[in-house]
Every structure is written in C-alpha cells, then in structure tokens.
Scaffold this active site. Structure first.
Site, PDB file in Angstrom:
ATOM      1  CD  GLU A 226      -5.146   6.850   0.079  1.00  0.00           C
ATOM      2  OE1 GLU A 226      -5.055   5.644   0.396  1.00  0.00           O
ATOM      3  OE2 GLU A 226      -4.285   7.692   0.413  1.00  0.00           O
TER       4      GLU A 226
ATOM      5  CG  HIS B  92       0.307   5.835  -1.117  1.00  0.00           C
ATOM      6  ND1 HIS B  92      -0.703   6.241  -1.955  1.00  0.00           N
ATOM      7  CD2 HIS B  92      -0.312   5.361   0.014  1.00  0.00           C
ATOM      8  CE1 HIS B  92      -1.873   6.035  -1.363  1.00  0.00           C
ATOM      9  NE2 HIS B  92      -1.661   5.487  -0.177  1.00  0.00           N
TER      10      HIS B  92
ATOM     11  CG  HIS C  24      -1.857   1.119   1.359  1.00  0.00           C
ATOM     12  ND1 HIS C  24      -3.220   0.954   1.366  1.00  0.00           N
ATOM     13  CD2 HIS C  24      -1.663   2.446   1.490  1.00  0.00           C
ATOM     14  CE1 HIS C  24      -3.816   2.126   1.490  1.00  0.00           C
ATOM     15  NE2 HIS C  24      -2.884   3.050   1.581  1.00  0.00           N
ATOM     16  CD  GLU C  25       1.106   3.954   3.577  1.00  0.00           C
ATOM     17  OE1 GLU C  25       1.532   4.941   2.941  1.00  0.00           O
ATOM     18  OE2 GLU C  25       0.013   3.969   4.174  1.00  0.00           O
TER      19      GLU C  25
END
Length: 527
Positions: free
Chosen positions: A373, A342, A337-338
């Site tokens: 997101e 991102h 996710h991070e």
C-alpha cells in the site's frame, strides 16, 4: 476491456474503439457507435469466426471473391484447407461453408500449436469462490489474492450483463491461479466470510448518519452489522500507532499553509469531477499504456467508500471506480495505484514460486504490507506537480486519535484539517468501523498502513531495486535481495512510469521535498 457506465458492465471486442480521439475527452456522454454497413456476400453466415473455427478447425487460406462457378470451387477448396475435394455447383440452396463438417482425417493434417487451457476449479463442478481481490496475498486456505486494505466495495453491485460486443471467457483473462497441490477451494460446508470491509459496513449506516447530522454532531452512532468480524480481528487492529504522527501533522500543515483549506487544495490540484465518458476514456488510455487492454474489467459506481478498488470477480480482474472521486488531475494517479501497482504486482506474483500461502511460508516471506500500500500510495501522487500526501496523512492522524475519542469528539477534532462535514463523517466512519457503541474510545487501525508504507519506502529509496520489487510480486522491500536468485522474471510486467529508474528516483525525491520530509528524521525512525 469492459467498462461500466452505471449499473451494467459492457465489453468491447479486442481492439474495438481502443484508439483514443479528441472526442473522447470532450464529450460528456458516451459516443454512440454508428452501425457499420454490411457488404453483400454470396451465402454469408451469421456464425462468428469463433464458431467457424470450432466447426471446421483453423483455416490456412483466405479465399477472394471471383466471378461465376470458379468462386464456389475456390470456397469449397478453402473450406477443407486446400484439399483436392471439390464442390459440385447445385441449383438449390446449399449449406453455408462455415457449417461444413471437416472429416477427422483432414483435421489431423493441420498442425495446431499445443495450447493447454487451464480451467478454473469451479468450471469442473466445484463451487464458485466468493469475490476476491488482487491487491494483496491471502495467507488463508486456497492462496487467493485478497485485498488487505481499506478500499473495498461497500454495497454489492449488480452482476454484469452482456452489452455490445462479445463477452470473453473468464479463462482468457489473466487470473491468480492456485498452485499445484494447494489447499482445495472451500466447500459450502466451509464457507469463506465476506470481505473484511463489507463485514464492517454498518447495516444502519444511513439512518445513523441522518440522526448524527440532525443532532448538530452531538449524537454517538450505534452501528449494527450483519456479520460482525471475530473479536480477534478487531483486537489486532485496536491500537493506533503514533510513530509517524509528527510527519502526518507536518504534511497537512504544509498543505494548509499553501492552500488555506483542504477544500481549496482539492479544487485547485484535483480539478473538476469528470463525467462518465471522460472516466471511460482515461481508463482506456491508461490500460493501453500498461498493455492491459482486454484484461481488466472497468466498472463505474457511486457506492464506494474509497476512491477505487481492484477485485477479482469470477476470475475476471475488475476495477471499480468511485465516480464522485474521479477528478480531472487525480484519476490517472488512481489508475497507477490500482492497475500500475496492485494489478501488475498481482500478475507478477502469480508467476513466482511463492505465489501460494504454502510457498510464502516456505520462503519465509514478510507480510506484503506496508510495502504494497505504501508503494501504491506513492504512485497515486507520483506525476503530480504538487504531490502532497494529504490523504495518507489524514487517515493516519484520524485513526491515532480515534483510539482515545468517541465518534463525536473525533468529528469535532479533525475539523482543524477538514471543514466539510460530509468528508469528516467519512474519515471518522473509516476510523471507527467495527465498533457498535461509538461513544467509547476505539479505532480500526488498518488505514495507517498507507503513510507507514510510504515513509518506510522513502527512507530506503536509494537502496531499493524498484523494478525487481515489482517483478517479484506481493513481497516486502526487505525481502527483495534474498528472493532475487529464485525469481521467475520471464514475462513479468513493469509499469510504464517505473521503466526509467533515474527519473523515477527524481520523482520520489520531489515528493520528499514538497511534503517537507526530513531524511535524517526518517533514518532515525526507520532503521
């Protein structure tokens, strides 16, 4: 890579300790490194290789040890890059070779590749900007990347201190650079406000929490804020959407039918909470998978409202992980996710002509969210055997009902899905943040972006070029085809789990099936 084992951040030199071993996984505490024996060498110097380069310039040869005066002569030759200048043996101590000063005319003989190091503005005397985030583009002055969603450090952490190894200069790490001609950084006369979620963290949080629990969950918290957000921000997020409410409820009911309670679901699918050494080891291995070793600082904290947050601190990409949420089978999903979403999309975005606010306006880009997101949330569960979208669904559901309920009413209402009072408090706090008097109905709807983005992407999963979506940076899936001709694809990064597109689509199909989502319903809701 820099990893924090509590209060401090430490950095290992490149390549040091990067190979994962079985001991990394089994140990409950960090493994202490044994000091390495130092080989005796004539006239050694404590000056580092970097200092030697600064004094002598790059060395083109490596000298090997020999016996007698020949050794001194060879070293002297090496110190001047193989030039004919000799060295006279002397009886007294001589200057270490690493401090020998090379004449300018000899330095010029070495052909060095032209490398232009772009210093960040504050290295040249400009004021240092506040902490920024990598996870979404800022449309404000300066074009800094700022996180637009709800994972942000709630308490200020202590500044990192140098530990073992050498601290690398910030300019040697990738950062989101400002474009030429962009609006200059704000001066002290035009300060930037704190990160949105820091501003919305009540200063009396612990006091109100204690009062609420002591009242048998009947008290309505009265929150206070150091820097309340402008009414325009709260006005923007005051309405909760019900577009995907049916899907949110369906996902949570599916989990309860299978596991009975959320707490059981968390224990069975998430596994045990990991010790610091295991979190460290897992983060290190994941950075190796994505080729990001030495690029991202990793810190561990107990003071996050969310599971993790990717920020930029002094131009250094920094991932802070919440230790209480670092579960055995969920930690790598958080890293996907991070970092895999991102961070990599942020790096790719910095290479594109729309990297700045001015560029985004020129190309007429749609907001990066909910795509940003939604994609990151899908990647959180992508490789799980049972990829339930529980968290995104519960956030969506809680925000929707917060708009029409007080804090205590909301707390009681979501007990249908979450029994643990401490967990319920956190979900209600997120939905009610920004409010002073929580006895009144009202919500902060930003957390609905996760499920909204997930379902929109799943609706169009057959038509989206996911590799291109990642390469283009912080853009909406709706802009991909229009931006394709202008894309700068050289040196962009694709996360390892997305490289096999056929397998990636199969995993998305599996998410749809497990969560009992209906493609026909999604097509009706999302044109």
């Amino acid at each position: 890579m820099v990893l924090d084992l509590g209060e401090n951040c430490m950095e290992r030199a490149d390549g040091e300790g990067m190979a994962a071993t079985g001991a990394d996984v089994q140990e409950s505490e960090p493994i202490l490194e044994k000091p390495k024996p130092v080989r005796a060498r004539a006239r050694t110097s404590s000056i580092t290789q970097r200092d030697r380069l600064l004094h002598n310039g790059p060395q083109t040869q490596t000298c090997t040890s020999t016996l007698g005066n020949t050794q001194l002569e060879q070293r002297a030759k090496c110190a001047v890059g193989g030039n004919s200048r000799g060295a006279e043996p002397s009886d007294g101590p001589r200057r270490p070779l690493s401090l020998e000063i090379k004449p300018q005319r000899l330095r010029a003989n070495h052909h060095q590749p032209d490398r232009k190091v772009v210093q960040p503005p504050w290295r040249c005397g400009a004021p240092s900007p506040p902490v920024r985030s990598l996870t979404s583009p800022s449309l404000g002055p300066g074009g800094w990347m700022r996180r637009s969603e709800s994972t942000c450090t709630m308490n200020a952490t202590a500044p990192p201190r140098a530990g073992r190894g050498r601290m690398r200069p910030a300019t040697s790490l990738p950062h989101i650079a400002r474009g030429i001609g962009a609006t200059p950084l704000p001066t002290p006369s035009t300060p930037r406000g704190p990160c949105l979620l820091v501003a919305l963290r009540p200063t009396n949080l612990e006091q109100e929490r204690q009062t609420f629990f002591q009242s048998d969950y009947k008290y309505e918290p009265q929150f206070e804020y150091t820097s309340p957000e402008p009414s325009s921000v709260l006005e923007k997020y005051k309405e909760g959407s019900g577009l995907f409410l049916s899907q949110a409820v369906g996902i949570m009911e599916c989990v309860l039918r299978k596991f009975g309670t959320y707490e059981n679901f968390e224990e069975v699918t998430g596994g045990s909470v990991l010790p610091k050494s295991r979190v460290w080891s897992t983060a290190r291995k994941y950075l190796q998978k994505e080729g990001c070793v030495g690029e991202v600082v990793v810190c561990l904290s107990d003071e996050l409202l969310s599971q993790a947050v990717m920020m930029v601190e002094s131009c250094r990409p920094t991932l802070t992980i919440n230790l209480s949420g670092a579960r055995q089978h969920w930690l790598e999903g958080m890293l996907r996710h991070e970092i895999g979403t991102h961070y990599l999309r942020g790096v790719n975005n910095s290479m594109q002509p729309w990297a700045t606010a001015v560029g985004r306006k020129q190309f007429g880009l749609k907001p990066a969210n909910p795509t940003e997101e939604g994609l990151a949330s899908l990647h959180s569960v992508l490789l799980r055997k049972q990829p339930f979208l529980w968290r995104a669904a519960l956030l969506y559901y809680t925000v929707y009902h917060a708009a029409n309920m007080s804090f205590s009413q909301l707390f009681s209402h979501i007990a249908r899905f979450v029994q643990d009072p401490a967990v319920r408090w956190e979900y209600c706090l997120r939905a009610k943040r920004g409010q002073t008097d929580t006895s009144k109905p009202g919500c902060f709807s930003k957390d609905q972006v996760y499920l909204d983005g997930i379902l929109r992407i799943l609706r169009h999963r057959r038509n989206i070029d996911f590799k291109m979506l990642t390469s283009l940076g912080k853009v909406s899936y709706e802009d991909v085809e229009r931006l394709r001709p202008f894309a700068v694809l050289h040196k962009t990064k694709i996360p390892h789990f997305m490289r096999d597109q056929e397998r990636y689509l199969q995993q998305l199909d599996h998410i749809v099936t497990v969560n009992e989502l209906n493609d026909a319903e999604l097509q009706e809701l999302v044109p």
